[in-house]
Write an enzyme that holds these catalytic residues in place. Sequence first.
Site, PDB file in Angstrom:
ATOM      1  N   ASP A 160       6.198  -5.877   7.637  1.00 44.70           N
ATOM      2  CA  ASP A 160       5.303  -7.007   7.434  1.00 44.70           C
ATOM      3  C   ASP A 160       6.011  -8.188   6.755  1.00 44.70           C
ATOM      4  O   ASP A 160       5.597  -8.656   5.713  1.00 44.70           O
ATOM      5  CB  ASP A 160       4.117  -6.512   6.583  1.00 44.70           C
ATOM      6  CG  ASP A 160       3.073  -7.579   6.327  1.00 44.70           C
ATOM      7  OD1 ASP A 160       2.804  -8.373   7.237  1.00 44.70           O
ATOM      8  OD2 ASP A 160       2.543  -7.621   5.194  1.00 44.70           O
ATOM      9  N   GLU A 414       7.527   3.303   2.675  1.00 44.36           N
ATOM     10  CA  GLU A 414       6.417   3.711   3.518  1.00 44.36           C
ATOM     11  C   GLU A 414       6.800   4.389   4.837  1.00 44.36           C
ATOM     12  O   GLU A 414       6.303   4.005   5.908  1.00 44.36           O
ATOM     13  CB  GLU A 414       5.506   2.515   3.814  1.00 44.36           C
ATOM     14  CG  GLU A 414       4.866   1.928   2.576  1.00 44.36           C
ATOM     15  CD  GLU A 414       3.653   1.064   2.872  1.00 44.36           C
ATOM     16  OE1 GLU A 414       3.484   0.651   4.022  1.00 44.36           O
ATOM     17  OE2 GLU A 414       2.871   0.828   1.940  1.00 44.36           O
ATOM     18  N   TYR A 469      -3.958   0.594  -1.684  1.00 41.18           N
ATOM     19  CA  TYR A 469      -4.777  -0.572  -1.325  1.00 41.18           C
ATOM     20  C   TYR A 469      -6.265  -0.244  -1.239  1.00 41.18           C
ATOM     21  O   TYR A 469      -6.976  -0.844  -0.443  1.00 41.18           O
ATOM     22  CB  TYR A 469      -4.265  -1.162  -0.001  1.00 41.18           C
ATOM     23  CG  TYR A 469      -2.924  -1.858  -0.155  1.00 41.18           C
ATOM     24  CD1 TYR A 469      -2.860  -3.158  -0.630  1.00 41.18           C
ATOM     25  CD2 TYR A 469      -1.741  -1.207   0.153  1.00 41.18           C
ATOM     26  CE1 TYR A 469      -1.637  -3.809  -0.789  1.00 41.18           C
ATOM     27  CE2 TYR A 469      -0.506  -1.841  -0.009  1.00 41.18           C
ATOM     28  CZ  TYR A 469      -0.473  -3.146  -0.473  1.00 41.18           C
ATOM     29  OH  TYR A 469       0.739  -3.780  -0.634  1.00 41.18           O
ATOM     30  N   GLU A 505       3.057  -0.848  -5.119  1.00 41.65           N
ATOM     31  CA  GLU A 505       2.313  -1.956  -4.493  1.00 41.65           C
ATOM     32  C   GLU A 505       0.834  -1.770  -4.757  1.00 41.65           C
ATOM     33  O   GLU A 505       0.302  -0.669  -4.552  1.00 41.65           O
ATOM     34  CB  GLU A 505       2.526  -1.981  -2.968  1.00 41.65           C
ATOM     35  CG  GLU A 505       3.895  -2.441  -2.537  1.00 41.65           C
ATOM     36  CD  GLU A 505       4.038  -2.563  -1.008  1.00 41.65           C
ATOM     37  OE1 GLU A 505       3.023  -2.762  -0.301  1.00 41.65           O
ATOM     38  OE2 GLU A 505       5.181  -2.449  -0.548  1.00 41.65           O
TER      39      GLU A 505
HETATM   40  C1  BDP Z   1       2.544  -2.366   2.650  1.00 35.94           C
HETATM   41  C2  BDP Z   1       3.982  -2.751   2.916  1.00 35.94           C
HETATM   42  C3  BDP Z   1       4.261  -4.226   2.672  1.00 35.94           C
HETATM   43  C4  BDP Z   1       3.141  -5.071   3.236  1.00 35.94           C
HETATM   44  C5  BDP Z   1       1.866  -4.684   2.505  1.00 35.94           C
HETATM   45  C6  BDP Z   1       0.651  -5.523   2.983  1.00 35.94           C
HETATM   46  O1  BDP Z   1       4.874  -1.972   2.151  1.00 35.94           O
HETATM   47  O2  BDP Z   1       5.490  -4.577   3.239  1.00 35.94           O
HETATM   48  O3  BDP Z   1       3.387  -6.431   3.146  1.00 35.94           O
HETATM   49  O4  BDP Z   1       1.572  -3.345   2.779  1.00 35.94           O
HETATM   50  O5  BDP Z   1       0.017  -5.111   3.928  1.00 35.94           O
HETATM   51  O6  BDP Z   1       2.142  -1.467   3.612  1.00 35.94           O
HETATM   52  O7  BDP Z   1       0.426  -6.580   2.414  1.00 35.94           O
END
Ligand code: BDP
Length: 598
Positions: A160, A414, A469, A505
């Site tokens: 991404d 990932e 997330y 993240e």
């Molecule tokens: C994660 C990835 C990252 C993406 C992020 C997203 O590690 O590179 O930019 O999600 O979706 O899966 O913002």
Amino acid sequence: MLYPQRNKTREIIELDGIWNFKLDDGQENRLYENPLTDTMMMPVPASYNDIYDDPKIHHHIGGAWYERSVYLPESWSDKRIVLRFGAVTHHAKVWINGQLALEHSGGYTPFEADVSNFLDKDYNNRITVWVDNRLDFTSVPMGKMFQVTEDIKWLKYYFDFYNYAGINRPVVMYCTDQLFIEDVNITTEVEKNNGYVDYVIDTKASDVRLLVKDMEGKLVAKGSGLKGRLSIENVKLWQPLNAYLYTCVVEVYHEEQLIDAYEESFGVRSVEVLNDQFLINGKPFYFKGFGKHEDSDIVGRGYNEALNIRDFSLLKWIGANSFRTSHYPYAEEILKMADREGIVVIGESPAVGLNMNLFQTKDETFDYINLKPIKYPSVWEVAECQDNHIKVMEEMIKRDKNHPSIVMWCVANEPASDDKGAYEYFKPIVNFTRSLDPSRPITIVEYNGALPMTSEVTKLVDVVCLNRYYGWYLATGKLDLAEILLSKELDGWYQMHKKPIIITEYGVDTLHGNTDTIAKLWTEEFQEAYLNLYHKVFDSKKFLIGEHVWNFADFATAEGITRVDGNKKGIFTRNRKPKKAAYLLKDRWHKIDSFYYK
Ligand code: BDP
């Protein structure tokens, strides 16, 4: 690989500036044989994609040509002359005066060669570079060309961020004596007030002398020979946000004459994972900071000195103490800044997106021409990049081993760690990484779908790193549910694996200036509410030893229906304006000490 250096014995010619440029016509022709014609100006270092208003250049898939010339000074005539590229994305071939001199695959690590035999000392030497941005199942990262008809083709990549290409980092020519220092390896140990410096010098020379100097230039230790141990009394440690650097001066003599010298700076510090703690200098460290990108307006992924210093200033402003080089090794110059500023770094390889299912779109799961669905294979059935993955780990570690700022290696971001085959794929890579650098812990960052009982790679790593997330991709907008899911999942990982956890993240897309009295998706208020919720959960888990927000700043991605002019999960905009959440983090992080938070 040593960083180029100008000193008593070594000289450098910087080759940055304006190069001639043209796109390949697709024939991969022999344009290196003669000077290029019909060229345009291209800055180096920079990605070529966003410099011109031409969609053909922006979207280009395939080769592109760069060219410039260089005169050598008289004083270099009997020297060993090396041509070095900081990074060319993703593949490069280099000709000097029409002869192939260098070739490299891997878009984020340097490469160099002794090119003395290709150079004409009385002539303006022509350097031609062919840059190729294509990816396939053998490359790291992986990608795939989709060719529907002769003209309709696209490059699919499973990550991404925009696939910026070109000569992205500085280019130099440097010279040394024929007998030279090839490499300097330094590891350190701390015992009470003493620091121990173990060194190994790679050189064919036999008379090698070492001096270690402190930051005031005072001599603190002396040695000789190709390897050995030096001790520094009353050592000053390299500490997060309180860096102290020593310099190891390596000199090579021949018949009492100095013929080569190299100064490597290093810090004395220890790193260890013990139970559920990450110890730096024996004290439990708490990671606060970001996953970042090398990404900015106009130059794309090109090395951008002013921006990098601005980023370090913002890291300090916001109270961060660390970042991850997501999702590739960053420029060496950035690591030098981190060493100097005491910013802790997780050094990540470019193995991102070994998880094609996360990125599949309708286009790739349906064959429109034959009107039938296409079954998407597991990545471990198609990946042919294990050898290149090992090669890039080696290049990264050989380049970065002496940086005190790097405290852990991240082997991949990932991957499909819960698909059959993941363990077999990663075991040799992790073993290799450990054998090359036993001094640093290792991690593999887990994606949303991998669970404590399904991940095949957790047993290989020292620290569990999770990208989560809940509230965004899962349980979208439902923060009350997200809280329960996040908390339960974290407990699950710890109970099953008993390893410390870093959230590498967490974040939500947020449009700067989009505000509301109700915290709706994409508003600045939602970003704040989401972060507050995550922090509440983090603070209730003793085994959670770090928080890296995704992302430091908004960044460019491939165009897509979930991306409005790029990924907007930044705490800062792409040109580094703070969103509201920046103040929330500033407030929180300045209250959290780097040590003994948990
Ligand atoms: C994660 C990835 C990252 C993406 C992020 C997203 O590690 O590179 O930019 O999600 O979706 O899966 O913002």
